[in-house]
Write an enzyme that holds these catalytic residues in place. Structure first.
Site, PDB file in Angstrom:
ATOM      1  N   GLU A  70       0.816  -1.212   0.000  1.00  0.00           N
ATOM      2  CA  GLU A  70       0.000   0.000   0.000  1.00  0.00           C
ATOM      3  C   GLU A  70       0.861   1.277   0.000  1.00  0.00           C
ATOM      4  O   GLU A  70       0.382   2.362   0.352  1.00  0.00           O
ATOM      5  CB  GLU A  70      -0.944  -0.028   1.207  1.00  0.00           C
ATOM      6  CG  GLU A  70      -1.982  -1.141   1.078  1.00  0.00           C
ATOM      7  CD  GLU A  70      -2.767  -1.380   2.357  1.00  0.00           C
ATOM      8  OE1 GLU A  70      -3.902  -0.906   2.444  1.00  0.00           O
ATOM      9  OE2 GLU A  70      -2.246  -2.043   3.266  1.00  0.00           O
ATOM     10  N   SER A  83      -6.266  -3.426   1.938  1.00  0.00           N
ATOM     11  CA  SER A  83      -6.585  -3.029   0.558  1.00  0.00           C
ATOM     12  C   SER A  83      -7.030  -4.200  -0.306  1.00  0.00           C
ATOM     13  O   SER A  83      -6.893  -4.163  -1.521  1.00  0.00           O
ATOM     14  CB  SER A  83      -5.390  -2.330  -0.110  1.00  0.00           C
ATOM     15  OG  SER A  83      -5.284  -1.016   0.374  1.00  0.00           O
ATOM     16  N   TYR A 141      -9.669   1.517  -5.683  1.00  0.00           N
ATOM     17  CA  TYR A 141      -8.744   2.560  -6.142  1.00  0.00           C
ATOM     18  C   TYR A 141      -8.900   3.009  -7.591  1.00  0.00           C
ATOM     19  O   TYR A 141      -8.327   4.023  -7.976  1.00  0.00           O
ATOM     20  CB  TYR A 141      -7.300   2.125  -5.877  1.00  0.00           C
ATOM     21  CG  TYR A 141      -7.073   1.865  -4.403  1.00  0.00           C
ATOM     22  CD1 TYR A 141      -7.216   2.900  -3.479  1.00  0.00           C
ATOM     23  CD2 TYR A 141      -6.775   0.602  -3.929  1.00  0.00           C
ATOM     24  CE1 TYR A 141      -7.048   2.673  -2.124  1.00  0.00           C
ATOM     25  CE2 TYR A 141      -6.600   0.362  -2.571  1.00  0.00           C
ATOM     26  CZ  TYR A 141      -6.742   1.403  -1.679  1.00  0.00           C
ATOM     27  OH  TYR A 141      -6.576   1.175  -0.344  1.00  0.00           O
ATOM     28  N   ARG A 195     -11.262   3.526  11.456  1.00  0.00           N
ATOM     29  CA  ARG A 195     -12.466   3.360  10.653  1.00  0.00           C
ATOM     30  C   ARG A 195     -12.927   1.925  10.859  1.00  0.00           C
ATOM     31  O   ARG A 195     -12.136   0.995  10.679  1.00  0.00           O
ATOM     32  CB  ARG A 195     -12.189   3.622   9.178  1.00  0.00           C
ATOM     33  CG  ARG A 195     -13.476   3.882   8.347  1.00  0.00           C
ATOM     34  CD  ARG A 195     -13.222   3.792   6.853  1.00  0.00           C
ATOM     35  NE  ARG A 195     -12.929   2.422   6.494  1.00  0.00           N
ATOM     36  CZ  ARG A 195     -11.923   2.053   5.694  1.00  0.00           C
ATOM     37  NH1 ARG A 195     -11.122   2.938   5.154  1.00  0.00           N
ATOM     38  NH2 ARG A 195     -11.725   0.777   5.424  1.00  0.00           N
ATOM     39  N   ASP A 241     -15.487  -1.115   9.900  1.00  0.00           N
ATOM     40  CA  ASP A 241     -16.259  -1.532   8.716  1.00  0.00           C
ATOM     41  C   ASP A 241     -17.225  -2.655   9.062  1.00  0.00           C
ATOM     42  O   ASP A 241     -16.878  -3.570   9.820  1.00  0.00           O
ATOM     43  CB  ASP A 241     -15.304  -1.994   7.617  1.00  0.00           C
ATOM     44  CG  ASP A 241     -14.343  -0.890   7.176  1.00  0.00           C
ATOM     45  OD1 ASP A 241     -14.585   0.281   7.524  1.00  0.00           O
ATOM     46  OD2 ASP A 241     -13.357  -1.204   6.488  1.00  0.00           O
ATOM     47  N   GLU A 284     -14.101  -5.316  10.182  1.00  0.00           N
ATOM     48  CA  GLU A 284     -12.732  -5.040  10.605  1.00  0.00           C
ATOM     49  C   GLU A 284     -12.610  -3.616  11.124  1.00  0.00           C
ATOM     50  O   GLU A 284     -13.502  -2.787  10.941  1.00  0.00           O
ATOM     51  CB  GLU A 284     -11.750  -5.261   9.452  1.00  0.00           C
ATOM     52  CG  GLU A 284     -12.009  -4.347   8.260  1.00  0.00           C
ATOM     53  CD  GLU A 284     -10.821  -4.271   7.312  1.00  0.00           C
ATOM     54  OE1 GLU A 284      -9.713  -4.702   7.675  1.00  0.00           O
ATOM     55  OE2 GLU A 284     -11.010  -3.737   6.207  1.00  0.00           O
ATOM     56  N   ASN A 300      -9.753  -0.500  11.031  1.00  0.00           N
ATOM     57  CA  ASN A 300      -8.502  -0.011  10.435  1.00  0.00           C
ATOM     58  C   ASN A 300      -7.969   1.133  11.285  1.00  0.00           C
ATOM     59  O   ASN A 300      -8.660   2.139  11.468  1.00  0.00           O
ATOM     60  CB  ASN A 300      -8.765   0.506   9.020  1.00  0.00           C
ATOM     61  CG  ASN A 300      -9.247  -0.602   8.102  1.00  0.00           C
ATOM     62  OD1 ASN A 300      -8.468  -1.394   7.619  1.00  0.00           O
ATOM     63  ND2 ASN A 300     -10.559  -0.670   7.901  1.00  0.00           N
ATOM     64  N   GLY A 316      -7.298   5.029   4.827  1.00  0.00           N
ATOM     65  CA  GLY A 316      -6.940   5.988   3.787  1.00  0.00           C
ATOM     66  C   GLY A 316      -7.276   7.395   4.260  1.00  0.00           C
ATOM     67  O   GLY A 316      -8.301   7.614   4.897  1.00  0.00           O
TER      68      GLY A 316
HETATM   69  N1  LIG Z   1     -17.037 -12.441   5.018  1.00  0.00           N
HETATM   70  C1  LIG Z   1     -17.298 -11.631   3.990  1.00  0.00           C
HETATM   71  N2  LIG Z   1     -18.536 -11.561   3.436  1.00  0.00           N
HETATM   72  C2  LIG Z   1     -18.792 -10.762   2.371  1.00  0.00           C
HETATM   73  N3  LIG Z   1     -17.861  -9.970   1.801  1.00  0.00           N
HETATM   74  C3  LIG Z   1     -16.609  -9.980   2.299  1.00  0.00           C
HETATM   75  C4  LIG Z   1     -16.270 -10.804   3.419  1.00  0.00           C
HETATM   76  N4  LIG Z   1     -14.978 -10.595   3.707  1.00  0.00           N
HETATM   77  C5  LIG Z   1     -14.528  -9.711   2.819  1.00  0.00           C
HETATM   78  N5  LIG Z   1     -15.490  -9.338   1.959  1.00  0.00           N
HETATM   79  C6  LIG Z   1     -15.311  -8.406   0.838  1.00  0.00           C
HETATM   80  O1  LIG Z   1     -13.931  -8.188   0.673  1.00  0.00           O
HETATM   81  C7  LIG Z   1     -13.564  -6.840   0.987  1.00  0.00           C
HETATM   82  C8  LIG Z   1     -12.198  -6.791   1.649  1.00  0.00           C
HETATM   83  O2  LIG Z   1     -12.196  -7.568   2.845  1.00  0.00           O
HETATM   84  P1  LIG Z   1     -11.580  -6.999   4.185  1.00  0.00           P
HETATM   85  O3  LIG Z   1     -11.672  -8.061   5.221  1.00  0.00           O
HETATM   86  O4  LIG Z   1     -12.221  -5.717   4.511  1.00  0.00           O
HETATM   87  O5  LIG Z   1     -10.047  -6.823   3.819  1.00  0.00           O
HETATM   88  P2  LIG Z   1      -9.081  -5.548   3.749  1.00  0.00           P
HETATM   89  O6  LIG Z   1      -8.449  -5.475   5.093  1.00  0.00           O
HETATM   90  O7  LIG Z   1      -8.103  -5.892   2.690  1.00  0.00           O
HETATM   91  O8  LIG Z   1      -9.936  -4.352   3.446  1.00  0.00           O
HETATM   92  C9  LIG Z   1     -14.701  -6.350   1.857  1.00  0.00           C
HETATM   93  O9  LIG Z   1     -14.812  -4.958   1.827  1.00  0.00           O
HETATM   94  C10 LIG Z   1     -15.901  -7.058   1.195  1.00  0.00           C
HETATM   95  O10 LIG Z   1     -16.286  -6.444  -0.025  1.00  0.00           O
HETATM   96 MG   LIG Z   2     -11.624  -3.740   4.399  1.00  0.00          MG
END
Ligand SMILES: Nc1ncnc2c1ncn2[C@@H]1O[C@H](COP(=O)(O)OP(=O)(O)O)[C@@H](O)[C@H]1O
Ligand SMILES: [Mg+2]
Length: 320
Positions: free
Chosen positions: A13, A151, A221, A260, A262, A273, A275, A279
């Site tokens: 990143e 990301s 992005y 942030r 989510d 998660e 963060n 960003g």
């Molecule tokens: N368990 C899940 N169910 C549905 N969508 C998911 C799930 N895990 C991840 N995603 C999709 O993948 C994206 C990235 O996952 P995330 O865990 O937020 O990783 P990162 O830390 O890379 O942002 C999420 O924003 C969502 O769109």
């Molecule tokens: Mg995420």
């Protein structure tokens, strides 16, 4: 204040960090502060004005009043740089060592949330030698992720059993620890948090992905890849629940300064998660959500500097 802004870094990143950091320097200058740009190369070397930065434990950093690590991912958002800043004994923006490390590790984070009864998707943590049979209870599709990246790098959505080995192989190429998650249905909603011991939550916003799939790197992005809808199109009770859980997650990880948080919002609000260094351009979700909540970018930066000083002073007030 003289503010050393850490930019770049060793993670994938790097470029995203450079964009965030440039915006932070601009906002700090607009707020009457003196930004000092520290660029961390992809190899991890620290440079300021073209010269190597030398560090002295206990010696601060470039005479800065505050350091603002605008670094995403490993070696920046995961507690490593925060540990270095502790040893330099300089106030810095954002979470400390433990909160940074905990939030970076999707498995540890979920274990902590689970203990506190915070609702989230079902998941399985896997190391390379583990039998992946335990994944079966999750059904399909599943999301396969390296435990400690960001990301959406290294993440796959797996729809068929046959695609699982490749997804696991890809994730294990990034991290010896992998998390496999049941798929959550519904909206993706994000909420920004600001504060130390008495944090506030922003208006939640809704992520609309325009690429036809999930919120992957491209959607995040590429110009036009996503739209942020503020406020999120959810009922008032759901909005309040998102804010409540955002603050709860922040407290559980012992967050500081900013985060942030989510969510997936279907029948229930599930935490995805947290963060610790999201960003941070003016058009990034974190800032836009606070702008919609009445705190513009320059003021946001001001508050973060004050929170960094407050935290440093408080921590140094204890006997250790
Ligand atoms: N368990 C899940 N169910 C549905 N969508 C998911 C799930 N895990 C991840 N995603 C999709 O993948 C994206 C990235 O996952 P995330 O865990 O937020 O990783 P990162 O830390 O890379 O942002 C999420 O924003 C969502 O769109
Ligand atoms: Mg995420």
């Amino acid at each position: 204040m003289r503010v050393a802004v850490l930019a770049g870094g060793r993670s994938s990143e790097h470029d995203i960090s450079l964009a965030s950091a440039a915006a932070v320097r601009g906002g700090l200058a607009d707020g009457g502060h003196e930004p000092v740009s520290v660029e961390i190369t992809r190899e991890g070397r620290w440079r300021c004005d073209g010269a190597a930065v030398t560090l002295q434990p206990g010696g601060g950093l470039l005479d800065a009043d505050v350091v603002f690590p605008v670094l995403h991912g490993p070696f920046g958002e995961d507690g490593t740089v925060q540990g270095l800043l502790e040893l330099l004994d300089v106030p810095y923006v954002g979470a400390g060592v433990l909160a940074s490390a905990v939030a970076m590790d999707k498995v540890v984070f979920k274990e902590l949330m689970g203990r506190a009864g915070v609702p989230q998707v079902d998941y399985v943590a896997l190391r390379e030698d583990d039998d992946p049979a335990s994944i079966e209870r999750l059904g399909l599709p599943v999301f396969v992720k390296p435990a400690r990246l960001g990301s959406s790098v290294g993440i796959s959505k797996v729809e068929t059993q046959g695609d699982l080995p490749e997804a696991l192989g890809d994730a294990f190429g990034h991290d010896p620890l992998v998390i496999v998650e049941a798929m959550a249905e519904g909206l993706e909603v994000e909420c920004s948090v600001l504060g130390n011991h008495d944090p506030v939550a922003s208006e939640p916003g809704e992520i609309v992905v325009n690429t036809g799939g999930w919120y992957d790197y491209e959607a995040k992005y590429e110009p036009g890849g996503m739209d942020l809808v503020v406020p999120a199109r959810v009922p008032p009770g759901t909005r309040a629940r998102v804010q409540e859980l955002a603050l709860e997650a922040f407290r559980i990880v012992d967050g500081a300064g900013l985060a942030r948080v989510d969510f997936f919002v279907g029948d229930e609000v599930l935490v995805n998660e947290l963060n610790t260094i999201p960003g941070f351009t003016e058009t990034s979700v974190y800032a836009k959500l606070f702008e919609a909540s009445g705190i513009p970018y320059v003021e946001l930066l001001d508050r973060l500097l004050a929170l960094a000083l407050e935290r440093h002073e408080t921590e140094r007030g204890y006997r250790f």
